[in-house]
Design an enzyme around this catalytic site. Structure first.
Site, PDB file in Angstrom:
ATOM      1  N   LEU A  26       0.814  -1.210   0.000  1.00  0.00           N
ATOM      2  CA  LEU A  26       0.000   0.000   0.000  1.00  0.00           C
ATOM      3  C   LEU A  26       0.848   1.262   0.000  1.00  0.00           C
ATOM      4  CD1 LEU A  26      -2.802  -0.954   2.561  1.00  0.00           C
ATOM      5  CD2 LEU A  26      -3.039  -0.696   0.096  1.00  0.00           C
ATOM      6  N   GLY A  27       1.976   1.235   0.669  1.00  0.00           N
ATOM      7  CA  GLY A  27       2.806   2.437   0.726  1.00  0.00           C
ATOM      8  C   GLY A  27       3.776   2.350   1.885  1.00  0.00           C
ATOM      9  N   ALA A  28       4.445   3.471   2.152  1.00  0.00           N
ATOM     10  CA  ALA A  28       5.420   3.531   3.234  1.00  0.00           C
ATOM     11  C   ALA A  28       5.321   4.883   3.912  1.00  0.00           C
ATOM     12  CB  ALA A  28       6.833   3.292   2.702  1.00  0.00           C
ATOM     13  N   GLY A  29       5.701   4.921   5.196  1.00  0.00           N
ATOM     14  CA  GLY A  29       5.663   6.169   5.956  1.00  0.00           C
ATOM     15  C   GLY A  29       6.856   6.265   6.871  1.00  0.00           C
ATOM     16  N   GLY A  30       6.796   7.199   7.806  1.00  0.00           N
ATOM     17  CA  GLY A  30       7.909   7.439   8.697  1.00  0.00           C
ATOM     18  C   GLY A  30       8.172   6.290   9.652  1.00  0.00           C
ATOM     19  N   MET A  31       7.154   5.458   9.896  1.00  0.00           N
ATOM     20  CA  MET A  31       7.323   4.368  10.862  1.00  0.00           C
ATOM     21  C   MET A  31       7.559   3.024  10.208  1.00  0.00           C
ATOM     22  SD  MET A  31       4.503   5.280  13.764  1.00  0.00           S
ATOM     23  CE  MET A  31       4.942   3.844  14.725  1.00  0.00           C
ATOM     24  N   GLY A  32       7.140   2.854   8.968  1.00  0.00           N
ATOM     25  CA  GLY A  32       7.325   1.557   8.349  1.00  0.00           C
ATOM     26  C   GLY A  32       6.585   1.430   7.037  1.00  0.00           C
ATOM     27  N   LYS A  48       0.860  -2.553   9.131  1.00  0.00           N
ATOM     28  CA  LYS A  48       2.058  -1.712   9.117  1.00  0.00           C
ATOM     29  C   LYS A  48       3.179  -2.442   9.835  1.00  0.00           C
ATOM     30  CE  LYS A  48       2.216   2.769   9.272  1.00  0.00           C
ATOM     31  NZ  LYS A  48       2.128   4.198   9.671  1.00  0.00           N
ATOM     32  N   ASP A 142       0.255  14.496  14.092  1.00  0.00           N
ATOM     33  CA  ASP A 142       0.753  14.440  12.712  1.00  0.00           C
ATOM     34  C   ASP A 142      -0.397  14.358  11.718  1.00  0.00           C
ATOM     35  OD1 ASP A 142       2.649  14.442  10.685  1.00  0.00           O
ATOM     36  OD2 ASP A 142       2.935  12.266  10.734  1.00  0.00           O
TER      37      ASP A 142
END
Length: 543
Positions: A26-32, A48, A142
């Site tokens: 699905l995607g990626a972010g600051g945590m994983g 996640k 956030d």
């Protein structure tokens, strides 16, 4: 959780996390990294998996566990529920319900700014979601366009409270500030205490982005954006005029100068056509596509009660014909991806191959009955009345998030029950009757009670409602027989108006703030006015 465009799993991706099978990226972010997964019961979920470098930090694991526990307590609408998590796993992971829709960042990036009505609907939903988060003692920290998912029945806020676990890790080095440049509040950038007012600033920045298609403080590196947020005014050119004062006040530098979320909810709800403001048509198409893609990859189990379906079938969604055609074309392309280049369908894609390769059976044309008269016609099927159904769902003791507008109309077209402890629970239902005259209390001059009815005569259904008086709420009043007097009616008590609006709307003269509803004396201060209501004293002061 995040519902970005589905991408195939890579060789390095895990195939299973906990008891959840992973189906796509699905995607990626600051945590994983975030994956579309499927629970053992066949439900689509978002999984996640935390970055390894964070997993090595023992303090992060402890804070992550505490924040997941806090997030699980959040049960309001317009939020995404945490369903499972393991802070002691290697690496840690978090599972939430899956929302098959684009992020606000993705929707605006592809289709541009929202209309005024759609923007107001977005603002009302996000304010309501943040209020639910704050009521559980959690601050988001956030809120940004990427953390807002768009579903057909309203926006969803994701990652609430989890940002604080990441913040705790960063504070060990003091080398970074957790948040998203351009959407962080001044106090967050300065490293000061962050409270609910910080989320109000973020909300206003998110709405400004949705209204204009750009960040209110421009682009650039963190240092430049941070300076502008702290020292310069936002660029709100293009924000619709009805929402401009509200968004501007939400971006005030001092947290104490920002309005509360209740003001955002009231103002946006009033502008959102009774809370039913539609999403832009291209965004609705994006949502329908994601729903259909999800049902292909994670079909509901056949033996589940009600077929276990989380999303409405595509044919039942309110989608224009042209948009439905677009979705069909996209699904053909999606099926080709799911089948793979070699034509061998993986387990999750076999259903697609079967559906596409099996021709639909022709529907036989209806034959005229030998005994039917040429003038016979089928018995019409009654069309369900959604408004009546909404009234029939309400019971005595329920609380409603509705109030009287200055025009005299209710703020919602249909009643909706909410928790009685919420700040927007304006009314309490005393009883449900089939004759609105039963709601009138003869001989009571001022009791703060009214009726909300639908239908007429034998088909009438009426809610006998009572205003809930909360300290700090404001309502409207008019001048009495002389300039110094104030008068109110039961209908006036049902109104609600932002306390910081500055002036009353047309046909009203005063904004009154409730200071107490008590059996004792009213608190001192200000231009005080009080009345006897239901055997108690309603204490107010003129704003």
């Amino acid at each position: 959780m995040s519902s970005e465009k589905l991408k195939p799993l890579e060789a390095s991706d895990p195939k299973k996390v906990g008891g959840y099978r992973l189906l796509a990226r699905l995607g990626a972010g600051g945590m994983g990294r975030v994956y579309l997964g499927r629970s053992k019961g066949g439900r689509p979920v978002a999984v996640k998996v935390i970055h390894p470098y964070l997993a090595e930090d023992a303090q992060f694991r402890r804070r992550f566990n505490a924040e997941v526990a806090a997030a699980r307590r959040v049960g309001g609408i317009h939020t995404v529920q945490v369903v499972d998590a393991r802070a002691d796993a290697d690496p840690p992971w978090l599972v939430t319900e899956y929302i098959a829709g684009p992020s606000l960042h993705e929707a605006v990036g592809e289709h541009g700014a929202f209309s005024a009505a759609a923007l107001a609907g977005l603002g009302a939903g996000l304010a309501e979601g943040l209020m639910a988060i704050h009521e559980r003692g959690v601050v988001h920290r956030d809120l940004k366009p990427g953390n807002v998912l768009l579903a057909q029945d309203g926006p969803r806020i994701i990652d609430f409270g989890i940002a604080r676990a990441l913040d705790a890790t960063s504070q060990t080095t003091r080398t970074s500030v957790v948040g998203t440049p351009g959407f962080m509040s001044p106090e967050q950038l300065r490293g000061r205490e962050v409270g609910p007012a910080s989320d109000v600033f973020c909300l206003a920045a998110v709405l400004a982005f949705a209204a204009t298609g750009r960040r209110p403080f421009g682009e650039g590196p963190l240092e430049a954006l941070g300076y502008r947020v702290v020292n310069e005014e936002p660029d709100l050119t293009g924000v619709p005029e009805p929402l401009l004062p509200l968004i501007a006040s939400g971006l005030e530098k001092d947290p104490q100068d920002r309005p509360g979320l209740d003001v955002f909810l009231e103002r946006c709800s009033a502008l959102a056509e009774g809370g039913d403001a539609p999403l832009p048509e291209p965004v609705s198409t994006m949502i329908a596509t994601r729903v259909a893609e999800t049902e292909v990859l994670a079909p509901p189990p056949q033996d589940a009660p009600g077929n276990g379906r989380q999303f409405p079938p595509l044919g039942r969604m309110k989608l224009p014909m042209a948009a439905a055609a677009v979705v069909g074309v996209l699904l053909v392309a999606f099926a080709a991806w799911a089948l793979g280049d070699d034509g061998n369908a993986p387990a999750t894609s076999k259903a697609i191959a079967t559906v596409q390769q099996t021709p639909a059976s022709p529907t036989p044309s209806p034959q005229p009955s030998e005994t039917a008269s040429a003038t016979d016609s089928p018995t019409p099927i009654p069309t369900p009345d959604p408004t009546r159904k909404a009234f029939e769902k309400i019971s005595a003791g329920d609380c409603l998030d509705a109030y009287k507008r200055p025009s005299g109309e209710w703020s919602r077209s249909k009643p909706r029950a909410v928790g009685c402890g919420r700040s927007d629970a304006y009314l309490k239902v005393l009883k449900v009757v089939d004759d609105s005259s039963e709601c009138i209390r003869h001989g009571a001059d001022l009791d703060g009670e009214l009726r909300w009815s639908y239908g007429e005569d034998a088909n009438e259904i009426a809610l006998c409602v009572q205003r809930q008086f909360r300290t700090g709420d404001c309502f409207l009043a008019t001048k009495g027989e002389n300039e110094n007097s104030v008068t109110i009616s039961n209908s006036d008590l049902m109104t609600s108006w932002p306390c910081g609006a500055g002036s009353a709307p047309e046909e009203y003269d005063y904004i009154l703030r409730i200071t107490a509803f008590t059996s004792g004396a009213c608190p001192p201060g200000g231009r005080r006015v009080h009345w006897e209501v239901r055997g108690r004293t309603l204490c107010t002061r003129i704003v």
